[in-house]
Enzyme design. Sequence first.
Site, PDB file in Angstrom:
ATOM      1  N   ASP A 121       0.682   3.766   6.015  1.00 49.66           N
ATOM      2  CA  ASP A 121       0.934   3.410   4.617  1.00 49.66           C
ATOM      3  C   ASP A 121       0.640   4.573   3.673  1.00 49.66           C
ATOM      4  O   ASP A 121       1.537   5.131   3.047  1.00 49.66           O
ATOM      5  CB  ASP A 121       0.057   2.220   4.210  1.00 49.66           C
ATOM      6  CG  ASP A 121       0.619   0.910   4.719  1.00 49.66           C
ATOM      7  OD1 ASP A 121       1.813   0.857   5.012  1.00 49.66           O
ATOM      8  OD2 ASP A 121      -0.149  -0.064   4.823  1.00 49.66           O
ATOM      9  N   GLY A 162      -7.465  20.634  19.233  1.00 53.54           N
ATOM     10  CA  GLY A 162      -7.091  22.032  19.063  1.00 53.54           C
ATOM     11  C   GLY A 162      -7.388  22.947  20.232  1.00 53.54           C
ATOM     12  O   GLY A 162      -7.264  24.147  20.119  1.00 53.54           O
ATOM     13  N   GLY A 163      -7.837  22.412  21.372  1.00 53.11           N
ATOM     14  CA  GLY A 163      -8.055  23.284  22.521  1.00 53.11           C
ATOM     15  C   GLY A 163      -9.509  23.721  22.692  1.00 53.11           C
ATOM     16  O   GLY A 163      -9.851  24.349  23.685  1.00 53.11           O
ATOM     17  N   VAL A 165       8.010  -3.517   8.240  1.00 52.33           N
ATOM     18  CA  VAL A 165       6.951  -2.797   8.970  1.00 52.33           C
ATOM     19  C   VAL A 165       5.663  -2.730   8.157  1.00 52.33           C
ATOM     20  O   VAL A 165       5.687  -2.481   6.951  1.00 52.33           O
ATOM     21  CB  VAL A 165       7.438  -1.368   9.315  1.00 52.33           C
ATOM     22  CG1 VAL A 165       6.292  -0.496   9.796  1.00 52.33           C
ATOM     23  CG2 VAL A 165       8.515  -1.433  10.397  1.00 52.33           C
ATOM     24  N   TYR A 166       4.557  -2.954   8.847  1.00 50.17           N
ATOM     25  CA  TYR A 166       3.230  -2.789   8.258  1.00 50.17           C
ATOM     26  C   TYR A 166       2.496  -1.645   8.967  1.00 50.17           C
ATOM     27  O   TYR A 166       2.920  -1.170  10.017  1.00 50.17           O
ATOM     28  CB  TYR A 166       2.424  -4.086   8.394  1.00 50.17           C
ATOM     29  CG  TYR A 166       2.931  -5.184   7.488  1.00 50.17           C
ATOM     30  CD1 TYR A 166       2.556  -5.236   6.155  1.00 50.17           C
ATOM     31  CD2 TYR A 166       3.791  -6.163   7.969  1.00 50.17           C
ATOM     32  CE1 TYR A 166       3.022  -6.242   5.317  1.00 50.17           C
ATOM     33  CE2 TYR A 166       4.265  -7.169   7.144  1.00 50.17           C
ATOM     34  CZ  TYR A 166       3.873  -7.203   5.816  1.00 50.17           C
ATOM     35  OH  TYR A 166       4.339  -8.189   4.986  1.00 50.17           O
ATOM     36  N   GLU A 167       1.369  -1.279   8.380  1.00 47.05           N
ATOM     37  CA  GLU A 167       0.563  -0.144   8.841  1.00 47.05           C
ATOM     38  C   GLU A 167       0.481   0.017  10.361  1.00 47.05           C
ATOM     39  O   GLU A 167       0.873   1.031  10.922  1.00 47.05           O
ATOM     40  CB  GLU A 167      -0.860  -0.298   8.258  1.00 47.05           C
ATOM     41  CG  GLU A 167      -1.885   0.675   8.781  1.00 47.05           C
ATOM     42  CD  GLU A 167      -1.614   2.110   8.355  1.00 47.05           C
ATOM     43  OE1 GLU A 167      -1.330   2.348   7.184  1.00 47.05           O
ATOM     44  OE2 GLU A 167      -1.709   3.013   9.220  1.00 47.05           O
ATOM     45  N   GLN A 219       0.782  -1.247   0.000  1.00 51.80           N
ATOM     46  CA  GLN A 219       0.000   0.000   0.000  1.00 51.80           C
ATOM     47  C   GLN A 219       0.812   1.294   0.000  1.00 51.80           C
ATOM     48  O   GLN A 219       0.481   2.236  -0.719  1.00 51.80           O
ATOM     49  CB  GLN A 219      -0.945   0.011   1.216  1.00 51.80           C
ATOM     50  CG  GLN A 219      -1.839   1.228   1.239  1.00 51.80           C
ATOM     51  CD  GLN A 219      -2.757   1.324   2.439  1.00 51.80           C
ATOM     52  OE1 GLN A 219      -3.264   2.385   2.728  1.00 51.80           O
ATOM     53  NE2 GLN A 219      -2.981   0.237   3.143  1.00 51.80           N
ATOM     54  N   ARG A 238      20.505  -6.267  -2.223  1.00 54.63           N
ATOM     55  CA  ARG A 238      20.700  -7.704  -2.510  1.00 54.63           C
ATOM     56  C   ARG A 238      20.447  -8.018  -3.976  1.00 54.63           C
ATOM     57  O   ARG A 238      21.028  -8.939  -4.537  1.00 54.63           O
ATOM     58  CB  ARG A 238      19.777  -8.555  -1.618  1.00 54.63           C
ATOM     59  CG  ARG A 238      20.225  -8.640  -0.167  1.00 54.63           C
ATOM     60  CD  ARG A 238      19.473  -9.742   0.572  1.00 54.63           C
ATOM     61  NE  ARG A 238      18.077  -9.447   0.801  1.00 54.63           N
ATOM     62  CZ  ARG A 238      17.608  -8.666   1.793  1.00 54.63           C
ATOM     63  NH1 ARG A 238      18.467  -8.139   2.650  1.00 54.63           N
ATOM     64  NH2 ARG A 238      16.318  -8.432   1.930  1.00 54.63           N
TER      65      ARG A 238
END
Length: 419
Positions: free
Chosen positions: A167, A246-247, A136-138, A16, A103
């Site tokens: 992703d 945002g407060g 690594v995945y999502e 993805q 590789r």
Amino acid sequence: MKALDGIKILDFTHVQSGPTCTQLLAWFGADVIKVERPGVGDATRKQLVDVPGADSLYFTMLNHNKRSIELNSKNPVGKEVLIRLIKECDVLVENFAPGALDRMGFSWENIQKINPRIILASIKGFGPGKYQDCKVYENVAQCAGGSASTTGFRDGPPLVTGAQIGDSGTGLHLCLGIVTALFQREKTGRGQKVTAAMQDSVLNLARVKMRDQQRLAAGPLTEYSQFGEGIPFGEAVPRAGNDSGGGQPGRILKCKGWETDPNAYTYFITQAAVWEKVCDVIGEPEWKTKPGYATPKERLDKLNEIFARIEQWTMTKTKLEVMEICNPHDIPVGPILSMKEIAEDEGLYATGTLVRVPHPTRGEYISVGCPIKLSDCEVEVTRSPLLGEHTHEILSSVLGYSGKELDDVIASGAVGEAR
Ligand code: CAO
């Protein structure tokens, strides 16, 4: 004319994150040549299959407007073809596991020797350091980038979000890096290496939580609901439920029909600037001047009571009625829209944000179109390629193979063609 007309992308991406990036480049007019393993292709072609024998929606929705060549990049003849592709292309994009490109024999040093103008753009899970070799995945990225620890409710476990910020979020970051490098190449004539790590991209999107981590040192985070509830803060930014980032106090509130409809809810923000209008709309005009309610600071320890009262009102209206009533007053509200409701919104098709795409083996499907609109570069979404659909065309028209040379490449088994 498209913004990226004439730019050739050697697309070595899969799953993805990388395909999100190259799809955007394709939508803006780049010629994206997707290299896939003969007979196998991008693993997502066969993931979450809903129409037997057809490419999955996972694949089709991430690979529009591309061409596909089946090429074994570990085979000697395949490597020769790849070298010719590197010479021809402006950008090589990849999101293999760390070390995979090396590789194959295509380190950054080697790639630069083949084509000093090429930009090598890579996505990895982590940047340089102790985790650099991890696949690594999502959800790993969402957890390692700080998002999961700050998502969910205080009394529950960390949560991942449905938006694919690891992703697709990283694909967006990489895409910006690529066009920036192309812009710089206009002046320098040189390519460069662009990398985006999934952990870094998630952290960038969770920037406000790093803001709050530092504010914690100066005292409790007063805009978090837990402050008003008198619950002490720990050392790290807590999960804030549906508090707004945002407060301004905000919550998700039930609307008419919530008992049977899991999405009959609205987001409701008690923006300080429109507090008086909120009081009028919900039928509590005396709160405008009542001691303890009139200012945002005074209200902090009463937010549960205030939102419970607002919810009494929202429960008498549908989420869309809430929006119709509040919008003219500039009271910020957001209906919780289900994917079903979004898929049925013809307005989104009119803007190209949703598209209906015909496909030869799966029939018509809905996809998300390009979310970025350029006034001078219209995006036309075309279907994803079948595996190896353009092998012959790329070998001959992009790389100039013909006659015996073309026959030899095909006979070598290094390439495959759509069956
Ligand atoms: N011809 C020959 N070999 C090919 C090939 C081709 N056209 N395309 C890929 N390969 C080979 C690779 O060279 C690699 O071989 P080696 O392991 O011998 O070096 C092999 O296929 C598998 O590649 P991979 O390790 O990248 O794939 P994986 O399925 O094992 O891992 C993923 C997938 C996503 C975890 C890993 O690629 C990764 O960590 N990528 C970086 C982070 C990322 O983008 N993650 C998001 C994925 S979306 O959720």
